[in-house]
Structure formats: structure tokens, C-alpha cells
Design an enzyme around this catalytic site. Structure first.
Site, PDB file in Angstrom:
ATOM      1  N   CYS A 192      -5.123   4.018   8.918  1.00  0.00           N
ATOM      2  CA  CYS A 192      -5.029   3.229  10.137  1.00  0.00           C
ATOM      3  C   CYS A 192      -6.271   3.442  11.000  1.00  0.00           C
ATOM      4  O   CYS A 192      -7.336   2.973  10.633  1.00  0.00           O
ATOM      5  CB  CYS A 192      -3.722   3.521  10.863  1.00  0.00           C
ATOM      6  SG  CYS A 192      -3.163   2.104  11.825  1.00  0.00           S
ATOM      7  N   HIS A 233       0.298   2.726   6.837  1.00  0.00           N
ATOM      8  CA  HIS A 233       0.661   4.153   6.884  1.00  0.00           C
ATOM      9  C   HIS A 233       1.400   4.571   5.615  1.00  0.00           C
ATOM     10  O   HIS A 233       2.631   4.611   5.605  1.00  0.00           O
ATOM     11  CB  HIS A 233       1.542   4.427   8.103  1.00  0.00           C
ATOM     12  CG  HIS A 233       0.803   4.361   9.387  1.00  0.00           C
ATOM     13  ND1 HIS A 233       0.121   5.441   9.910  1.00  0.00           N
ATOM     14  CD2 HIS A 233       0.599   3.345  10.252  1.00  0.00           C
ATOM     15  CE1 HIS A 233      -0.456   5.091  11.041  1.00  0.00           C
ATOM     16  NE2 HIS A 233      -0.185   3.814  11.278  1.00  0.00           N
ATOM     17  N   GLU A 290       1.849   7.386   4.491  1.00  0.00           N
ATOM     18  CA  GLU A 290       2.583   8.651   4.627  1.00  0.00           C
ATOM     19  C   GLU A 290       4.081   8.437   4.848  1.00  0.00           C
ATOM     20  O   GLU A 290       4.891   9.305   4.561  1.00  0.00           O
ATOM     21  CB  GLU A 290       1.992   9.512   5.759  1.00  0.00           C
ATOM     22  CG  GLU A 290       2.220   9.005   7.188  1.00  0.00           C
ATOM     23  CD  GLU A 290       1.147   8.018   7.666  1.00  0.00           C
ATOM     24  OE1 GLU A 290       0.511   7.361   6.808  1.00  0.00           O
ATOM     25  OE2 GLU A 290       0.962   7.907   8.894  1.00  0.00           O
TER      26      GLU A 290
HETATM   27  N1  GLN Z   1      -5.398   2.287  17.633  1.00  0.00           N
HETATM   28  C1  GLN Z   1      -5.489   1.541  16.427  1.00  0.00           C
HETATM   29  C2  GLN Z   1      -4.820   0.179  16.552  1.00  0.00           C
HETATM   30  O1  GLN Z   1      -4.014  -0.022  17.421  1.00  0.00           O
HETATM   31  C3  GLN Z   1      -4.929   2.305  15.244  1.00  0.00           C
HETATM   32  C4  GLN Z   1      -3.469   2.525  15.320  1.00  0.00           C
HETATM   33  C5  GLN Z   1      -2.983   3.592  14.391  1.00  0.00           C
HETATM   34  O2  GLN Z   1      -3.779   4.342  13.863  1.00  0.00           O
HETATM   35  N2  GLN Z   1      -1.676   3.690  14.209  1.00  0.00           N
HETATM   36  O3  GLN Z   1      -5.078  -0.693  15.745  1.00  0.00           O
END
Ligand code: GLN
Length: 549
Positions: free
Chosen positions: A384, A510, A512
Site C-alpha cells: 500500500c 493488503h 497480510e
Molecule cells: N495513505 C495512502 C492512501 O491513502 C496509503 C494507505 C495505506 O497504506 N493503507 O492511499
């Protein structure tokens, strides 16, 4: 199977006793007896969900397939059992009140005064029953967050008291997870806090059936008898839950050694198959007897917190178990990297992972880490925000885009390689407005991700606002960045890879959240696989790197 049975898990004495893991472990034991389970968490806070809470307050926000932002205990539920959870499995005081107040505004209470009892408690009970109807499970395990005695949890306790009364005591079991502290001066374990905590429960009208007693040393039979007598619980239902230091995945096994599953089955009149935990036995054996060690640097803003990256840490261990390697996690604070440079932190490291995150703090440290991993051929996994940092790094250092950035970090950057989607522009509400939950992603078969997953299309969970900016797709691809995973319609970049590198993968989702101890996530498995090779290379520096061979 007959009607559904319910287990309510409450916590006594203090927080952080691992109630979530306890509830999850009970679930895995029941599955081990051939029953189907469903797990639900009740959180006494007034936030509608933890999505708006800082990791300092709450630890990680766990995301379900259907895009609910939930408590991290749901992560344990999914890792310990085969259930896939939805927003129905996570209920906060905020949600309960929101529903009741909405109904009141619609005139749903027909002129009545709306009160905690019965309206709030009715709403809580209806959430329990709603899940029971939709899950079709044999047993539903509901964990009540907080500690008995907290003002906030009283409506939940009152609701489950009523619930047990309505369902009949044969169909409901109360398990109280409590602490038996060791007092150093007397060199004794003390039962008094538990007695008081059970007293508090009984004041509300709940008599626990089972005491699950956390302690750092064994509890004698004599002490169990004393607890049984004072807490009005059968002696065979006072169970010791000794601290487990090897791995949390041994907890279900240790509970079964104490006979927890037998007591639960008997008290609820459940019939199942003989307990089979062989897969867990194997897993624990592998974790306890590693053939080697890899060190992974996790570079984040919340390195000092235990729980901010909980699912990442677990998924790394799953990846380690797949190779029978111990994974030592080195928590690196991204701001320290900014202050002291990368080199200080990198001796003996075999892979770098940059997890998700929000905001500017520590960003340049993370980008510096990406550069280090890319130029030194160290296995790199960006998740992310980590993937976004990797994109920025590549743009700056490989595509000549000076000062490239994400518009989250620098809205005026000349090269906004990560930016907001059109639909996110005008969104002002913070709660539940990101791209959330499971989305499909199409893979190029000959990429690292494509080979790892081994299927042409996957589904992964998201939680972010910003995206890879399509305006820079060609320029970055021309500079060598590979984009082997996109949304099925091709409109969103989901995966980046750096070719001619042992293992460099960034994912916008994600992974994970979908890794399981018994089924390690392919990307975590392969990342650790690459780290194992890197460790080998560091041990034998003469050996050519995989690229030079
Ligand atoms: N801050 C980034 C976004 O909003 C990444 C978000 C995250 O890593 N969950 O796209």
C-alpha cells in the site's frame, strides 16, 4: 446438527490478556472437532469503527472482504479458523447507537422513550441473532471487548445476560478470561482479582461457566479448587492458560491439553468428531524447529507499537513457517532513517518491508529504504503506502522525475505519480470513505506475482485513497518499471515490480489480511524465500548473486 449454540467471552482484571486469541483458539478447537464456527466482536467504544482511530489508540485496523474496517481481533479469528468475516462480525457501541438513533428519527419507536434497556440491548441482541441466521454455524463465539467493570461494556453484558435467559442456559456458555497475577513479595499467585471480577459479573446476573486463567506460572490444583469454590464454577472448568512464549499458534494446542474443548462440548451438549489438530501440531513443530533465520526490516512510523502492524508480522511468520525459517523482525523507525541514514540499520538484514500508512511523517526515510533495497539487490516488499513509496523512488531515481511524489505528501509535486482518483476529490467525510475491501486483480503470468499466486486472477483487500497515476504509466514502464497486476478492466495499477532484481514487489492492496498460518500468503512466502537466499548469499559473499549467475 441441531440449533446454534453461543459462547460469550468476557475479560476480567485487566486488558491485554489475549481475549481475542483465546476466542479464536476456542474456534479452532471446535473446528478441530468437526464443527463450524462463527466469531463476533463487540467493542464498547463510541467510534462507529476503528477506521478513524490512530494506531496509538487502537493498533492495526483490520479490513474484511466486504470492506469493513474492524478490530484487529478479527484478524486472529480469520487466522485461527476457516471463517471469512464480514461487517456483521464486528459491532461497536457507535454502530449500535447509530442504528437506534436512526430508527428513532424515523419514528420507529412509536412515541416511546428510547432507553439503554430495552432498546440498546435489543439492538445488540438482534446483531447476535442476525449473524447466527446468516452464518448457519454450529457455534457462534462472541467476544465482549474491554474489561468487566468498565462503564462502557455494561450494556453489552446486560444484553448477553438477557440473551442467555432467552435462549436457555444449555445453549449459551460464558467463558471469563482472567489474570492470576504473581506477587513477587509473597512469591505467590493471587486469586483475589479474579474473585472480584467474577463478583462484578454476577452482580450483573452472569455466572461464568468456565474460567480461563492467564498466568506466568502453573496454577496448582489447590488454587484451581479455591477459584472454583469462590467463583462458583466447577473445578474441571477452571483452566490454566499459561503464557506461551514459543508461538501464539500453540495456544489452541495448550488449551486442548487443559481439556477446554471437552468442557465446552460437554457443557453445550455438542457432538462432534474426535479432535484433530494435526495441521496445527505440524505448524507448531515447524515454527519451533527452524532450520535457519532471516532478518526482515519493517520500516514504519509505529515501530514501537506491538500491534500497529500485527497482520504484517503474522504474515511474515507464516512466510517463515513455509520455509521452516525463523523470521526475526527488525522494527525500523522511518524517521530515524531520515536522521541517521540507512546504513546504520542494514547490517545483517535479508529483506525490507514497507507497510501501509498515512501522512507525511517518515516518508523520506521510507523512500530512502526503497532505494537501498533496489540498488543493493535486497528483497523488497512494499504494501500500500510501501508500494506508493516504491513508485515515487523509481520515478525520482530511474525516470528522471525530480521531486516526484504522492499528492498525499506533496500536493504541488511536479510529478504526481500517486494521486487521488477523480471520485475521491470532493470526499470530506473520513470514516469508511476509502477504497475498501476485496477487489479483483489480473496478473501477468510470468511476473513474480503471477508465478507466486499461480493463477491469472486474484482477489485482495484494499484500504487506501490514493492510486498509481495512470498519466505516468507509460513513462515509468519505459523507464523499466513493470506493472504486472491491474484491475480486470486494466484501469487501476495494483502491482509494481522492478525487473533484474532478486525480488522487488509493491502491491496497492493488503495481502497480510489474507495470509493464514496453515496457508501462508504466496507473496509473503516468496518474499521470505528470497530473503532466505539473500541470507545464504551474505553467509557466502563469494557466491554470485542470482542475477550474476
Ligand atoms: N495513505 C495512502 C492512501 O491513502 C496509503 C494507505 C495505506 O497504506 N493503507 O492511499
Amino acid at each position: 446438527m441441531g440449533r446454534i449454540k453461543y459462547i460469550f467471552v468476557t475479560g476480567g482484571v485487566c486488558s491485554s490478556l489475549g481475549k481475542g486469541v483465546a476466542a479464536a483458539s476456542i474456534g479452532s478447537l471446535l473446528e478441530g472437532q468437526g464443527l463450524s464456527v462463527s466469531l463476533q466482536k463487540f467493542d464498547p467504544y463510541i467510534n462507529v469503527d476503528p477506521g478513524t482511530m490512530s494506531p496509538y489508540q487502537h493498533g492495526e485496523v483490520y479490513v474484511t472482504d466486504d470492506g469493513a474496517e474492524t478490530d484487529l481481533d478479527l484478524g486472529y479469528y480469520e487466522r485461527f479458523t476457516s471463517t471469512v468475516l464480514t461487517r456483521q462480525n464486528s459491532v461497536s457501541t457507535g454502530q449500535v447507537y447509530e442504528a437506534v438513533i436512526r430508527r428513532e428519527r424515523r419514528g420507529g419507536y412509536l412515541g416511546k422513550t428510547v432507553q439503554v434497556i430495552p432498546h440498546i440491548t435489543d439492538e445488540i441482541k438482534s446483531r447476535i441473532r442476525l449473524l447466527a441466521e446468516s452464518s448457519g454455524a454450529d457455534v457462534q463465539i462472541c467476544e465482549i471487548g474491554g474489561t468487566v467493570g468498565d462503564i462502557e461494556s455494561i450494556p453489552f453484558l446486560e444484553a448477553i445476560r438477557q440473551f442467555a435467559h432467552e435462549e436457555g442456559r444449555r445453549n449459551v456458555l460464558f467463558i471469563h478470561v482472567t489474570l492470576i497475577p504473581h506477587v513477587k513479595a509473597a512469591d505467590e499467585l493471587k486469586t483475589k482479582p479474579t474473585q472480584h471480577s467474577v463478583m462484578k459479573l454476577r452482580e450483573i446476573g452472569i455466572q461464568p461457566d468456565i474460567l480461563l486463567c492467564r498466568s506466568d506460572r502453573p496454577i496448582s490444583d489447590e488454587m484451581k479448587a479455591k477459584l472454583a469454590l469462590f467463583c462458583n464454577v466447577q473445578k474441571e472448568a477452571v483452566l490454566s492458560a499459561l503464557d506461551i512464549t514459543s508461538t501464539i499458534y500453540e495456544i489452541p494446542l495448550s488449551y486442548s491439553r487443559e481439556g477446554l474443548n471437552q468442557v465446552v462440548m460437554e457443557y453445550l451438549g455438542l457432538e462432534g468428531s474426535p479432535l484433530d489438530m494435526s495441521a496445527w501440531d505440524d505448524l507448531v513443530e515447524r515454527i519451533k524447529n527452524p532450520v535457519g533465520l532471516v532478518r526482515i526490516a519493517v520500516v514504519g512510523k509505529y515501530a514501537e507499537l506491538q500491534d500497529a502492524y500485527r497482520s504484517i508480522y503474522e504474515a511474515l511468520l507464516h512466510g517463515g513457517a513455509a520455509h521452516q525459517h525463523k523470521v526475526e523482525i527488525i522494527k525500523v523507525n522511518a524517521e530515524d532513517v531520515e536522521a541517521h541514514g540507512v546504513e546504520d540499520y542494514m547490517t545483517g538484514i535479508h529483506g525490507i518491508l514497507i507497510p501501509g500508512g498515512f501522512g507525511t511523517r517518515g516518508i523520506e526515510g521510507k523512500i530512502e529504504m526503497v532505494r537501498f533495497a533496489r540498488t543493493r539487490n535486497l528483497p523488497f516488499f512494499g504494501i500500500c503506502l510501501g508500494m506508493q513509496c516504491a513508485t515515487v523512488e523509481y520515478a525520482r531515481n530511474m525516470a528522471g522525475m525530480d521531486n516526484a511524489n504522492s499528492t498525499e505528501i506533496n500536493p504541488d509535486t511536479p510529478y504526481p505519480v500517486i494521486s487521488l482518483l477523480e471520485e475521491q476529490h470532493g470526499v470530506v467525510e473520513k470514516g469508511g470513505t476509502m477504497r475498501l475491501g476485496a477487489y479483483r486483480c489480473r496478473l501477468e503470468a510470468d511476473s513474480l506475482a503471477g508465478r507466486g499466486y499461480g493463477v491469472p486472477e486474484i482477489s485482495e483487500r484494499h484500504r487506501h485513497r490514493y492510486e498509481f497515476n495512470n498519466n505516468y504509466r507509460n513513462a515509468l514502464a519505459d523507464a523499466g518499471l513493470r506493472l504486472p497486476g491491474t484491475s480486470p478492466d486494466g484501469s487501476l495499477v495494483e502491482i509494481i515490480e522492478v525487473p533484474n532484481h532478486p525480488w522487488f514487489v509493491g502491491v496497492q492492496f493488503h495481502p497480510e489480511f489474507t495470509s493464514r498460518p496453515l496457508k501462508p500468503h504466496p507473496l509473503f512466502r516468496d518474499f521470505i524465500g528470497a530473503a532466505v537466499q539473500e541470507a545464504e548469499r551474505q553467509r557466502h559473499p563469494i557466491m554470485a548473486s542470482p542475477l550474476e549467475q
